[in-house]
Design a protein around this motif. Structure first.
Motif, PDB file in Angstrom:
ATOM      1  N   UNK A 129      15.810  16.530   1.834  1.00 58.71           N
ATOM      2  CA  UNK A 129      15.647  15.100   2.475  1.00 58.71           C
ATOM      3  C   UNK A 129      16.195  14.129   1.320  1.00 58.71           C
ATOM      4  N   UNK A 130      16.067  13.083   1.755  1.00 60.56           N
ATOM      5  CA  UNK A 130      16.409  11.936   0.980  1.00 60.56           C
ATOM      6  C   UNK A 130      15.166  10.846   0.949  1.00 60.56           C
ATOM      7  N   UNK A 131      14.931  10.445  -0.374  1.00 62.47           N
ATOM      8  CA  UNK A 131      13.771   9.497  -0.486  1.00 62.47           C
ATOM      9  C   UNK A 131      14.654   8.223  -1.201  1.00 62.47           C
ATOM     10  N   UNK A 132      14.084   7.066  -0.873  1.00 60.39           N
ATOM     11  CA  UNK A 132      14.626   5.932  -1.568  1.00 60.39           C
ATOM     12  C   UNK A 132      13.646   5.420  -2.466  1.00 60.39           C
ATOM     13  N   UNK A 133      13.627   5.415  -3.827  1.00 60.68           N
ATOM     14  CA  UNK A 133      12.843   5.153  -4.832  1.00 60.68           C
ATOM     15  C   UNK A 133      13.421   3.805  -5.257  1.00 60.68           C
ATOM     16  N   UNK A 134      12.312   3.073  -5.690  1.00 67.17           N
ATOM     17  CA  UNK A 134      12.736   1.734  -6.384  1.00 67.17           C
ATOM     18  C   UNK A 134      12.837   1.966  -7.703  1.00 67.17           C
TER      19      UNK A 134
END
Length: 299
Positions: free
Chosen positions: A153-158
């Motif tokens: 999957x894809x997670x958007x990290x700050x």
């Protein structure tokens, strides 16, 4: 669970104010039926200093088709080619979007910009609605999560970011700050000439130096308790200035003043020529209209 190999939280990302102004301008000029603005981020990499600078951007037209976005790829390609003609050193870094949270279409946009970027694409999220009278902005990057040889999957990290401005942008920001501190609805005055700005900057620098000297004298006279943090900051500031004797400094300063005066003279001449050209063009148009009206009257 695995992270992508090119993900690096230690990367320093600098955002120039021009990028934010362009995003706000695009948001204010958006179509009535559009809820957000999407565009391409441009900038450059500095591998020696380990930082990335976002210096420019442009908006991209799109259409919403249910939960998917259909970008106008032809328009995006043309805008990128035009930008490369003026700024060949800039590269595609990712994309920006307006809103208060990462949208569902972020994964789709990440896949597109991953093919356009040489490294992992960045995602700049700007809340242009000015909730709480503040411009909120956050920077993300997509991180792959999942089991090796399994579902991913894809997670958007700050990511951490900082605002950085050059000399021209600093002048504009200083003028805007000065105007915002004034009471009432007075119109924004003209930008001061270059020499007046040099005098103001010199006066401000002299005031700061007087403040530093007063602090140092008070510490030496034991009127004020020394602060290690202030001492280290002063040491770093002084050691960062190159050692130049007064004669060489005066020669260097005079040379820079002459260059600035020459630039001002050339800019004034070009501005005057443009104004004369516009007036002559307007006079020719008026003569043509008068001749056309006279011809119709004779008929």
């Amino acid at each position: 669970m695995a992270l992508s190999s090119n993900f690096n939280l230690r990367s320093k990302v600098l955002v120039h104010p021009l990028v934010l102004f362009q995003i706000i301008d695009a948001y204010e000029r958006r179509p009535k039926d559009a809820n957000q603005v999407i565009g391409t981020l441009l900038g450059r990499f500095n591998n020696k200093q380990g930082r990335t600078e976002i210096t420019n951007c442009f908006s991209v037209l799109y259409k919403e088709n249910g939960s998917r976005l259909e970008l106008n790829l032809g328009y995006a390609t043309d805008m990128l080619e035009l930008n490369q003609l003026s700024f060949p050193h800039e590269r595609v870094l990712g994309w920006f979007a307006t809103g208060k949270a990462v949208s569902r279409s972020a994964t789709q946009l990440h896949d597109y910009y991953a093919r356009e970027c040489s490294t992992r694409p960045l995602h700049l999220l700007v809340d242009a609605a000015l909730r709480g009278q503040r411009l909120s902005m956050r920077l993300y990057c997509g991180v792959e999560l999942g089991v090796p040889a399994g579902t991913k999957g894809l997670m958007f990290s700050m990511l951490p970011m900082e605002l950085a401005s050059g000399s021209p942008e600093s002048v504009a920001l200083h003028l805007m700050q000065k105007q915002s501190l004034q009471s009432g609805n007075k119109p924004v005055g003209p930008i001061l000439p270059e020499l007046v700005q040099v005098v103001d900057a010199t006066r401000d620098l002299q005031q700061r130096l007087d403040l530093v000297l007063r602090y140092i004298n008070d510490v030496l006279a034991r009127k004020r308790r020394p602060d290690n943090v202030v001492g280290r900051a002063l040491h770093d500031a002084l050691t960062s200035v190159p050692m130049v004797d007064s004669e060489n400094f005066q020669l260097l300063f005079n040379a820079n003043v002459r260059d600035m005066l020459m630039t001002i003279t050339l800019a004034t001449m070009i501005k005057t020529q443009l104004q004369i050209g516009e007036k002559l063009s307007g006079m020719q148009d008026q003569d043509l209209d008068a001749q056309h009206s006279k011809f119709k009257y004779c008929q």
